[in-house]
Design an enzyme around this catalytic site. Sequence first.
Site, PDB file in Angstrom:
ATOM      1  N   PHE A 138       0.863  -1.192   0.000  1.00  0.00           N
ATOM      2  CA  PHE A 138       0.000   0.000   0.000  1.00  0.00           C
ATOM      3  C   PHE A 138       0.893   1.234   0.000  1.00  0.00           C
ATOM      4  O   PHE A 138       1.772   1.372   0.842  1.00  0.00           O
ATOM      5  CB  PHE A 138      -0.910   0.022   1.233  1.00  0.00           C
ATOM      6  CG  PHE A 138      -1.901   1.154   1.208  1.00  0.00           C
ATOM      7  CD1 PHE A 138      -3.140   1.011   0.591  1.00  0.00           C
ATOM      8  CD2 PHE A 138      -1.587   2.391   1.769  1.00  0.00           C
ATOM      9  CE1 PHE A 138      -4.051   2.065   0.543  1.00  0.00           C
ATOM     10  CE2 PHE A 138      -2.489   3.461   1.720  1.00  0.00           C
ATOM     11  CZ  PHE A 138      -3.730   3.289   1.101  1.00  0.00           C
ATOM     12  N   ASP A 223       9.315   2.684   1.377  1.00  0.00           N
ATOM     13  CA  ASP A 223       8.173   3.433   1.913  1.00  0.00           C
ATOM     14  C   ASP A 223       8.114   3.177   3.419  1.00  0.00           C
ATOM     15  O   ASP A 223       7.729   2.092   3.862  1.00  0.00           O
ATOM     16  CB  ASP A 223       6.893   2.953   1.203  1.00  0.00           C
ATOM     17  CG  ASP A 223       5.632   3.639   1.728  1.00  0.00           C
ATOM     18  OD1 ASP A 223       5.656   4.134   2.869  1.00  0.00           O
ATOM     19  OD2 ASP A 223       4.623   3.635   1.005  1.00  0.00           O
ATOM     20  N   LYS A 252       2.706  10.247   8.012  1.00  0.00           N
ATOM     21  CA  LYS A 252       2.051   9.941   9.299  1.00  0.00           C
ATOM     22  C   LYS A 252       2.740  10.606  10.484  1.00  0.00           C
ATOM     23  O   LYS A 252       2.578  11.782  10.716  1.00  0.00           O
ATOM     24  CB  LYS A 252       1.958   8.415   9.473  1.00  0.00           C
ATOM     25  CG  LYS A 252       1.020   7.763   8.430  1.00  0.00           C
ATOM     26  CD  LYS A 252       0.722   6.332   8.798  1.00  0.00           C
ATOM     27  CE  LYS A 252      -0.030   5.581   7.725  1.00  0.00           C
ATOM     28  NZ  LYS A 252      -1.452   5.829   7.691  1.00  0.00           N
TER      29      LYS A 252
HETATM   30  C1  LIG Z   1       2.918   2.365   3.762  1.00  0.00           C
HETATM   31  C2  LIG Z   1       2.028   3.522   3.419  1.00  0.00           C
HETATM   32  N1  LIG Z   1       2.327   4.301   2.371  1.00  0.00           N
HETATM   33  C3  LIG Z   1       1.559   5.355   2.035  1.00  0.00           C
HETATM   34  C4  LIG Z   1       0.429   5.670   2.736  1.00  0.00           C
HETATM   35  C5  LIG Z   1      -0.411   6.851   2.337  1.00  0.00           C
HETATM   36  O1  LIG Z   1      -0.300   7.863   3.276  1.00  0.00           O
HETATM   37  P1  LIG Z   1      -1.404   9.043   3.337  1.00  0.00           P
HETATM   38  O2  LIG Z   1      -2.666   8.417   3.824  1.00  0.00           O
HETATM   39  O3  LIG Z   1      -0.832  10.049   4.299  1.00  0.00           O
HETATM   40  O4  LIG Z   1      -1.524   9.591   1.966  1.00  0.00           O
HETATM   41  C6  LIG Z   1       0.052   4.871   3.825  1.00  0.00           C
HETATM   42  C7  LIG Z   1      -1.187   5.152   4.580  1.00  0.00           C
HETATM   43  O5  LIG Z   1      -1.754   4.327   5.242  1.00  0.00           O
HETATM   44  C8  LIG Z   1       0.882   3.779   4.179  1.00  0.00           C
HETATM   45  O6  LIG Z   1       0.570   2.986   5.210  1.00  0.00           O
END
Ligand SMILES: Cc1ncc(COP(=O)(O)O)c(C=O)c1O
Length: 390
Positions: A138, A223, A252
């Site tokens: 994700f 990520d 986050k």
């Molecule tokens: C691993 C990862 N990457 C990207 C995101 C996307 O972040 P945002 O919701 O701040 O756009 C998330 C959100 O849950 C995430 O867990």
Amino acid sequence: MNYNDISTIESTYASGAVGRRPVALVRAKGARLWDSEGNEYIDCAAAQGWANVGHSHPAVTAAIQAQAETLVASQESSYNDVRARWMEELAAVLQPRLNWTGCQIHPSNSGTEANEAAIKLARQLTGRTGLVAAMKGFHGRTMGSLSLTWNKKYRQPFEPLVPDVTHVPYNNIEAMSEAVTDNTAAVVIEIVQGEGGVYPGDTDYFQALRRLCTERGTLLVIDEIQTGVGRTGRWLACEHHGLSPDIVTLGKSIGGGLPMGVTAWRRELGKFKAGTHGSTFGGNPLACAASRAVLQIMAEERLPERSAELGNWLAADLRALPTDQIREVRGLGLMIGVELRGKVTPILQQLMERGVWALPAGLNVLRLLPPLVIEQADLRRVVAAIGDTL
Ligand SMILES: Cc1ncc(COP(=O)(O)O)c(C=O)c1O
């Protein structure tokens, strides 16, 4: 306002994109949440994984308040004292932990934006277009990041997405090796797949992936939006594997509750061509001030270490629960997935009735991401509530 008033108004005007629990949260402190009816919950979601230093930490609140009285947002096209200090302090966190001799930092406003910047940067630096990501991964919901996100539920309604993206099984170096070609700009991957079900990858895999990317001239993007700053028992999850990526993305927790994303990369790679990326609020002094407080709290309160200790203890206690409803407990630090034999949704509901706010990860994984400041006594109550529920 009571729950009925709040939910009626929100349901009238809301876009419909986001499903909501039948609760209106109105206040939070540390690892506790309160709803409009005065019910109290132990927060095991860190408000979707951002509240690593806890809610309303006095140092974050003070930093926001002081900066709000000074300069909230400034032009991206001017320098700023708070942003300068923040960049220096963040670089001091990243460089030794990622084995970088220098780094560049591009601030934005969310996790998905941090990954958008990583995609653009990788394409610009390599002159290639291909991207490889993992199944169950994700990476966000804007069109570029969404192209890397694996779950069809999020992707299919919006196709066609960004082209040249391949998804391969996670933690499988043979599949990755087949997918990475001489047109692959970047591999984008999580160290622990969060949304996908809390799956940690292996050290051998990440080391082999590092070698593969170097051999093929492909950039390795990690990520760390969910795993980042302290969550997994280290400042960065890369540290568990001695991994030195080319680009890292944060979101986050890095903003202490204010919207912030970060794309950082090793200095040798170069910079964005001037004028090819940016945003009005990226690197605004308010978010930078909050983030400086987060970095300071992480170090002073030794929260990564606390996450490691409490995480080990919590996982062991969950494994010891006398129930046949748990298939597996996995994770790193205070990022824990409890794979159930049945569906997680009714369990989440029952946990809320027992005063515990947790998250799902997929259909049958209960995900626990408490603030790292949580007390062990609270975690004992969480384990007991899970035990009683199952
Ligand atoms: C691993 C990862 N990457 C990207 C995101 C996307 O972040 P945002 O919701 O701040 O756009 C998330 C959100 O849950 C995430 O867990």
